[in-house]
Design a protein around this motif. Structure first.
Motif, short mmCIF file in Angstrom:
data_model
loop_
_atom_site.label_atom_id
_atom_site.label_comp_id
_atom_site.label_asym_id
_atom_site.label_seq_id
_atom_site.Cartn_x
_atom_site.Cartn_y
_atom_site.Cartn_z
N TYR A 262 4.76 55.62 39.69
CA TYR A 262 4.49 54.60 40.21
C TYR A 262 3.53 53.82 40.57
N LYS A 263 2.02 54.46 40.81
CA LYS A 263 0.86 53.16 40.68
C LYS A 263 0.74 52.44 39.56
N TYR B 74 -2.95 47.58 47.87
CA TYR B 74 -1.88 47.66 47.39
C TYR B 74 -2.50 46.63 45.37
N THR B 75 -3.11 45.41 45.70
CA THR B 75 -3.79 45.35 44.57
C THR B 75 -5.12 45.34 43.92
N PHE C 162 2.65 49.40 41.82
CA PHE C 162 0.93 48.69 42.02
C PHE C 162 0.14 48.38 41.96
N GLY C 163 -0.47 47.60 42.31
CA GLY C 163 -1.30 46.48 41.39
C GLY C 163 -0.85 44.77 41.66
N LEU D 110 3.57 60.09 41.13
CA LEU D 110 2.96 59.06 42.13
C LEU D 110 1.62 58.30 41.21
N TRP D 111 1.83 58.83 40.09
CA TRP D 111 0.19 58.03 38.93
C TRP D 111 1.32 57.20 38.64
#
Lengths: 651, 493
Positions: free
Chosen positions: B429-430, A159-160, B434-435, B426-427
C-alpha cells in the motif's frame, strides 16, 4: 439521561464527530468540521466529568453493551467497566484531546488536509476511550489495534513525505510485534481461565496462580509468568519500551498536535494502563514484575541519554517521553500501580504542554525544528516561553510542580522494592533524574535563551501564536503545576482506586510509601533534602553552564568522547540492527522461499518435472508404435506365446 | 415456486440466465447483454436470501432439501440441501456474482456476452457444489465448474493465460479422479448408495479411512490451496481477468475447505485425527512460508494471491483443531476472505484498468490523484492485515484462540500473520498509494467513478458490518458444527 446512555455517549460523541468530518468534510467546510469534532470531544469530556462524580459517589458499573460473538460457552462482548481507574483515564484522554482539538485549529490552519485531520483525531479519541472503558480482553485488543491504526494514519498524515510513510509503516509493524505477544497472552487467558471478561478472569486468577504450562515439553513454567510476560510484550510495543521503542522517535514525522495527543499523553500510555488494569495477574508473578522493572529502568535511563544529543526540538521531547514511560513502567514493576497512573496523569499534562509548546515554536519558525537555528525566542513568544518553562520544571521534578510528586513517589517505591533487579532500577531512575533535568533545560535554553540564530526573514516574522494555540498551553500549564500537589494524597496514598487495582500485601513499595506518608508538606520538605532533587538541580545547573555560559563546552565533549557520541547518535544501533536482521532477513528468506521453494522445487521439479516425465515417457512409448504390420504381428505372437506358457505352467 | 425449490432455483436460475445471455446478448447489443446479466445475477442472489431468512438455527439437519431420482440404475439422485456450514457459501457466491457482473460492465470489450454467461453459469454450478448431497451430483458440479473458470482464464486472461489455464486445469483435475474412486468404493460399502450423509455413517477400518482421506485430500488441498500444491494459484490469478480473480479467491478456494468439512472429517474421522499433524504442519507452513513469499512479490495480484494462500492456512488450521472455535473460526475466515480478497482484487482491477500494469514499481502516490479510491483501498488493506473492527480480524483471532488450546506453538506460529500480513499488505500500500506522484501515468489517473464506488462501498459496508457484529453468522453455524464435531470425535472402527 441515565448513566448508561452517558457511558455510551462518551465514546460515541467523538465517533460521530469523526464520521461527520471524515465523510462530509467537504460539505461541512473547515469551520463546520472543527466545530462538530470539538463539540463531540467536549461532550465526551463533560460526560466523563459527570461520570467521575458518580463513580466517586460509589456507583461503579460493569456490564455488556452487546454480544459480539459466541462460540460454545464462550461469549465475547463489547462492554464497559466504569471504575476509578477508567474514569481517571477517561478524564485525561478527553481533556488532552479537547486541548489538542482546539490547538489544531491554529496549528493546521493552512493544511489542505484540515478536515481529514480532525476526523482522525476524533477517531483516535473514540478508539482510546473504547480501550480504557473495556470490561474484557476482546474490546481491549480492539481498542488497542484501533489506536494503532489511527496512529499509523496520523504519522503518515503528510503522505507524500518519504520519511513519514516510512515511519508509519515502521510504527505499525513494530507495534504488531508487541501485539503478537499480547494476542497470545489473551489466548492463554481464554484457554486457562475460560473467559475473556476481566471480572471473571481476576476472580479465577488466584486459583490458577500455581498452575504451570509446558512451552517446551518436560520443562514446566509458571502459567501466570508466561501470561504476564506476553501481555507485557504488548505493553512494550504500545508504550515503546526497549527494544520495541524504535518506532516512537520516528513517529515525530506526524503533525505536532498528534505527537502531543497520541505519542506522549494517551496512546503510548495504553501499555501502562493495561498493566495496571491487569494488576491482579501481575501481582501473582514475581518473575514477570522483575522483567517489567528491568525493562522499564533500562528504557528510563538509556532513552534519556539520547535526549541529550538531539537537535530536533520534537525529538528531544520524544526521547523524553520514552524515558518517562520507562519511569512509569518501573513503577509497575515495583507494584506501585497507582503511582504509575499518577505519573501517567501528570506526564500527560506536562508532556502535552511541552509538545504543544514545541509546536507553537515550530509554527512561529515556519516549520523549522532544528534548535541550532533558534535561540532568544523568549522575547517574541512570552506565553509559549513561560508555559514551556513550567513544563520543563515539571518534567525535571522540581517542587512544587506536578512531575516532582509523581517522580519522587516512583523513586521511593523502587527503593523499597525487593525484586531481583530493584538495585539496578533504583540506580537507573536516580541517574535518569539528572539526565532529564539536563536535556530539558538544554532544550529550553537553546530555544528560548541566548542569541537568536535564525535567518533575518524568519526573525522578522516571529510572533506569539494565536489564542487557539496559547489557550491550550495555558490550560495545560495549570494542571502541570497543581496536579501533583493536589492528587498525590488521595490518588497514591488514599484508597482512590478502590478495587480497581490490586496490590498484594508484602509486594513492594506502595505499602512502604503509605507508611511513611505524613502529608504533602512533609513530602515536599523531605523531597528537597533528598538526592533526586539535588540531582535535578545539578542537571539544570550543568545545562545552564554549557548552553548559557560556556557554550563551547559541548563541542569539546563531543570531540573528546567521539565513540560515545557515535553510539548515541546512532541510537545504540537498534535501527540498523532491525533494518538488516529483521527487515532485510525477512526479505531474503522470502525471496529464497519463493525462488527456490516455489519456483525451482515445486514448479520446476514437481509440476513441470512430472509434465516432462510424462512427455518423455510418451516419447519412448511412441517409438513402439512404428506403423509396421510385422512389428505388431511379432509382438502379438510374442504375447500369445507368453500367455500360453503361463496357462500350461499353471495347468 | 415454493420454498421447496429454492436451492434448485439458486442453481439453475443463474445457469438459465447465462444461457439466455449467450442466446440473446452479443457484441452488437452490449447494453442488453449487461442488463440481462445483471438481472440474472440479482435474481440469482434474490432467491438465496430466503435461505437465510427461513433458515432454522436449531437443527443440524439438512434444510431446504430437494430429492428426485436421477439415474435409477445406479441409485444416483438429484439431492440438494444445506446446513449451517454450506448456507453462507451459497449466499456469498450468489452475491459476489453480482459484483463481478458490475465490475466487468464496461471493462470487458471482447466477447462480452460469453464472459457474462461464463460467470453466471459458474455461479449456478458452484451453488450446486455447496448444496449437493449426492456424491455423484457433487462430483458433476465440482468438475463442471472448472470449465467456465478455465475458459475465463484462457479467453480473457493475460499474456501467459494458456499456460496458467492448463496448469489450473491439470492441477485441480489431478486429485478429483481419486475422489471419484473413493466415491465408488463408498458406494459399494454403503450398499449401493451415493448419499453423502450415508457415507458419513459408514464404519470403516483405519487403513481404508486413511486411503479415502488421502483421495479426498488430494482433491481438496489443491483447491484450498495448501502448500505445496499451491503454485497454480498465483499464476491463475495473474493471468485471470479481475472478475475471474474475484471468484477464484472469494469462492472456489472455499470449495476445498468445504470439502474437508463435508467429506474428510465426518467420513474419515479416525484418519483425520491420525493425519491431523500433517495437516496442521501444512497449514502453518502456508501461514508463515507463504507470508514471507508474499512479502517479496513485485506484482500486486501475485502478492494478494499469496496472501490468500496464507489466509486459507488459518482455515485448514482451524478445521484440524477439532474444536468449535477452530471450525467456526475457519468458516468465519472463509466468509471474510471472500469479501476481503474479492475487494483487494477489485481494487487492483481498478488500477489495472487505468494503468494496464500490476507491477508495484509502476505506481506511487496514487492517493494524490485518487483519494477516494485510496480510502477504500486502505480499509481493505487493513482488513487484509486483520485489523479488529474489520471482518479480517475475526477468523484469525478465533482460530488463534482455538489453536492455543491445543498447542501454544501452533498459535504462536499462526499469529505471526499479525506481522507478516501487515508487512506485505501495508508495504505494498505504501509503495502504490503513498508518496509523491511517481510518474506521468499516475498524475493522469482519474478517481473511481460511480460504478466502481458502488461495488467498493458495498464490500466496505460488509467488511465493517461483519467485523463489528459477526454473531448472526455464527448463530447459524452452531448446530451443524456441533454435529460435525460429534461425528469427528466418534471412532468408526
Amino acid at each position: 439521561m441515565s448513566m448508561h446512555s452517558l457511558y455510551l455517549l462518551v465514546p460515541l460523541a467523538p465517533l460521530a464527530g469523526s464520521l461527520l468530518a471524515g465523510l462530509f468534510g467537504r460539505q461541512l467546510g473547515r469551520a463546520g468540521s472543527h466545530t462538530v469534532t470539538i463539540l463531540g470531544v467536549a461532550l465526551s469530556f463533560l460526560a466523563s466529568l459527570v461520570i467521575a462524580r458518580d463513580v466517586f459517589a460509589g456507583h461503579l458499573f460493569n456490564g455488556p453493551v452487546y454480544t459480539w460473538l459466541s462460540v460454545e460457552d464462550i461469549t465475547m462482548s463489547v462492554g464497559f467497566l466504569i471504575d476509578p481507574l477508567t474514569v481517571t483515564m477517561m478524564l485525561v484522554v478527553t481533556f488532552v484531546s479537547l486541548m489538542v482539538h482546539i490547538y489544531t485549529i491554529g496549528y493546521m490552519e493552512e493544511d489542505p488536509g484540515y478536515q481529514r485531520f480532525f476526523s482522525y483525531i476524533s477517531l483516535f479519541t473514540f478508539s482510546m476511550l473504547m480501550l480504557v472503558m473495556a470490561n474484557n480482553f476482546l474490546q481491549l485488543f480492539f481498542g488497542w489495534e484501533a489506536v494503532g491504526l489511527v496512529s499509523y494514519l496520523l504519522i503518515g498524515f503528510w503522505y507524500t513525505r518519504p520519511t513519514a510513510i516510512y515511519a508509519n509503516l515502521k510504527a505499525f509493524l513494530v507495534n504488531r510485534v508487541g501485539d503478537l505477544g499480547f494476542l497470545l497472552g489473551i489466548g492463554l487467558i481464554l484457554a486457562h481461565f475460560g473467559s475473556l471478561d476481566y471480572a471473571t478472569v481476576f476472580e479465577r486468577a488466584p486459583l490458577v496462580a500455581h498452575d504451570t504450562i509446558e512451552l517446551v515439553s518436560g520443562s514446566p513454567v509458571s502459567l501466570m509468568t508466561v501470561v504476564c510476560i506476553l501481555l507485557f510484550i504488548g505493553a512494550m510495543g504500545k508504550s515503546a519500551q526497549m527494544p520495541l521503542h524504535v518506532w516512537l522517535p520516528d513517529s515525530m514525522e506526524g503533525p505536532t498536535p498528534i505527537s502531543a495527543l497520541i505519542h506522549a499523553a494517551t496512546m503510548v500510555t495504553a501499555g501502562i494502563f493495561m498493566v495496571s488494569r491487569m494488576s491482579p495477574l501481575f501481582e501473582l508473578s514475581e518473575t514477570a514484575r522483575s522483567v517489567v522493572l528491568v525493562i522499564g529502568a533500562s528504557t528510563a535511563l538509556f532513552m534519556a541519554f539520547l535526549g541529550i544529543i538531539q537537535n530536533d526540538i520534537k525529538r528531544v521531547v520524544a526521547y523524553s517521553t520514552l524515558s518517562q514511560l520507562g519511569y512509569m513502567t518501573v513503577a509497575l514493576g515495583a507494584s506501585a500501580y497507582p503511582v504509575a497512573i499518577f505519573h501517567l496523569g501528570t506526564h500527560a499534562f506536562f508532556k502535552a504542554l511541552l509538545f504543544l509548546g514545541a509546536g507553537s515554536v515550530i509554527h512561529a519558525m515556519h516549520h523549522e525544528q532544528d534548535m541550532r537555528n533558534m535561540g532568544g525566542l523568549r522575547k517574541y513568544m512570552p506565553i509559549t516561553y513561560v508555559t514551556a518553562l513550567i513544563g520543563s520544571l515539571a518534567l525535571s521534578g522540581i517542587p512544587p510542580f506536578a512531575g516532582f510528586f509523581s517522580k519522587d513517589a516512583i523513586i521511593e517505591a523502587v527503593q523499597a522494592s525487593s525484586l531481583p533487579g530493584a538495585g539496578y532500577a533504583t540506580f537507573a531512575v536516580m541517574a535518569g533524574v539528572f539526565v532529564t533535568a539536563f536535556y530539558s533545560f538544554r532544550m529550553l535554553f537553546m530555544t528560548f535563551h541566548g542569541k537568536p540564530r535564525m535567518d533575518e526573514h524568519t526573525r522578522e516574522h516571529l510572533h506569539e501564536s494565536p489564542w487557539v494555540i496559547t489557550l491550550p498551553l495555558i490550560l495545560l500549564a495549570i494542571p502541570s503545576v497543581v496536579a501533583g500537589y493536589m492528587a498525590i494524597d488521595p490518588m497514591v496514598m488514599g484508597n482512590y482506586f478502590g478495587n480497581a487495582i490490586t496490590v498484594l500485601p508484602g509486594n513492594g513499595g506502595l505499602h512502604v510509601l503509605r507508611e511513611e506518608w505524613h502529608g504533602v508538606g512533609a513530602f515536599m520538605a523531605h523531597g528537597v533534602t533528598a538526592l533526586p532533587f539535588w540531582l535535578a538541580i545539578a542537571g539544570i545547573a550543568c545545562a545552564a553552564a554549557f548552553y548559557l555560559k560556556w557554550t563551547g563546552v559541548p563541542d569539546i565533549f563531543m570531540a573528546r568522547l567521539r565513540g560515545l557520541y557515535t553510539l548515541l547518535d546512532n541510537k545504540y544501533y537498534f535501527d540498523r540492527f532491525n533494518e538488516i536482521v529483521f527487515a532485510g532477513g525477512a526479505r531474503e528468506v522470502g525471496t529464497g522461499l519463493w525462488r527456490v521453494g516455489d519456483m525451482r522445487l515445486i514448479d520446476g521439479v514437481m509440476v513441470n518435472g512430472s509434465a516432462n516425465l510424462v512427455g518423455r515417457l510418451s516419447a519412448r512409448l511412441r517409438r513402439v508404435q512404428t506403423g509396421y504390420i510385422y512389428h505388431y504381428a511379432f509382438i502379438m505372437i510374442f504375447g500369445v506365446f507368453i500367455l500360453m506358457s503361463l496357462w500350461f505352467v499353471k495347468a | 415456486m415454493t420454498a421447496h425449490h429454492l436451492l434448485s432455483l439458486a442453481v439453475w436460475l443463474p445457469i438459465l440466465a447465462g444461457i439466455l445471455v449467450l442466446a440473446f446478448g452479443g457484441e452488437e447489443r452490449p447494453g442488453a447483454t449487461r442488463w440481462l446479466s445483471l438481472i440474472g445475477a440479482v435474481l440469482g442472489f434474490a432467491v438465496t436470501v430466503p435461505l437465510y431468512l427461513g433458515f432454522s438455527n436449531d437443527t443440524a439437519a439438512m434444510q431446504f432439501v430437494e430429492m428426485a431420482t436421477w439415474i435409477p440404475s445406479f441409485n444416483i439422485n438429484y439431492h440438494l440441501g444445506i446446513d449451517g456450514i454450506s448456507l453462507w457459501f451459497v449466499l456469498l457466491n450468489s452475491f459476489m456474482t453480482i459484483l463481478v457482473v458490475i465490475a466487468g460492465w464496461v471493462v470487458i470489450e471482447k466477447r462480452l456476452s460469453q464472459y457474462m454467461a461464463a460467470f453466471l453459469i459458474m455461479s449456478g454450478l458452484i451453488n450446486g457444489v455447496f448444496s449437493a448431497l449426492d456424491a455423484i451430483l457433487f462430483y458433476v458440479f465440482f468438475e463442471a465448474m472448472l470449465i467456465p473458470m478455465y475458459l475465463i482464464i484462457g479467453v480473457w486472461g493475460g499474456p501467459r493465460r494458456v499456460y496458467a489455464a492448463i496448469k489450473f486445469f491439470l492441477y485441480t483435475l489431478l486429485g478429483s479422479l481419486l475422489m471419484l474412486a473413493a466415491f465408488i468404493y463408498l458406494y459399494f460399502e454403503a450398499g449401493g448408495s451415493f448419499e453423502i450423509l450415508k457415507f458419513q455413517m459408514l464404519p470403516l477400518p483405519l487403513g481404508v479411512q486413511i486411503l479415502i482421506f488421502i483421495a479426498f485430500f488430494l482433491s481438496f488441498a489443491v483447491k484450498v490451496p495448501m502448500w505445496p500444491v499451491h503454485t497454480w494459484l498465483p499464476d491463475a490469478h495473474v493471468e485471470a481477468p479481475t472478475g475471474g480473480s474475484v471468484i477464484l479467491a472469494a469462492i472456489t478456494l472455499k470449495i476445498g475447505a468445504y470439502g474437508f468439512l463435508r467429506f474428510n472429517l465426518p467420513i474419515t474421522p479416525d484418519a483425520s485425527h491420525t493425519l491431523s499433524g500433517v495437516m496442521i504442519a501444512l497449514s502453518l507452513i502456508a501461514v508463515v512460508y507463504i507470508g514471507l513469499v508474499a512479502l517479496v512479490q513485485n506484482d500486486m495480484k501475485k502478492l494478494v494471491a499469496y496472501s490468500s494462500i496464507s489466509h486459507m492456512g488459518f482455515v485448514t488450521l482451524g478445521i484440524f483443531m477439532f474444536n468449535a472455535l477452530g471450525v467456526e473460526g475457519g468458516l468465519l475466515q472463509m466468509i471474510s476472505h471472500g469479501f476481503v480478497s474479492g475487494a483487494m482484487f477489485l481494487c487492483i482491477g481498478v488500477l489495472y484498468d487505468r494503468m494496464h500494469t500490476r507491477q508495484i514499481s509502476d505506481y506511487g502516490g496514487v492517493v494524490n490523484t485518487m483519494p477516494r479510491f485510496a480510502a477504500f483501498f486502505m480499509l481493505f488493506a487493513m482488513a487484509n492485515a486483520g485489523l479488529p473492527g474489520t471482518s479480517g480480524f475475526i477468523g484469525e483471532f478465533v482460530v488463534t484462540l482455538s489453536a492455543i488450546q491445543v498447542n501454544f506453538w501452533y498459535a504462536a506460529l499462526a499469529a505471526t500473520t499479525l506481522i507478516f500480513g501487515a508487512a506485505y499488505t501495508l508495504w505494498m500500500y505504501k509503495r502504490v498509494v503513498f508518496g509523491e506522484v511517481a510518474n506521468d501515468h499516475v498524475a493522469g489517473l482519474k478517481d473511481i467513478n460511480c460504478r466502481e464506488a458502488l461495488f467498493l462501498a458495498v464490500l466496505a459496508a460488509l467488511v465493517l458490518a461483519m467485523g463489528l457484529y459477526p454473531k448472526p453468522l455464527t448463530d447459524t453455524m452452531h448446530a451443524s458444527v456441533q454435529q460435525l464435531l460429534e461425528q469427528v470425535s466418534t471412532t468408526k472402527f
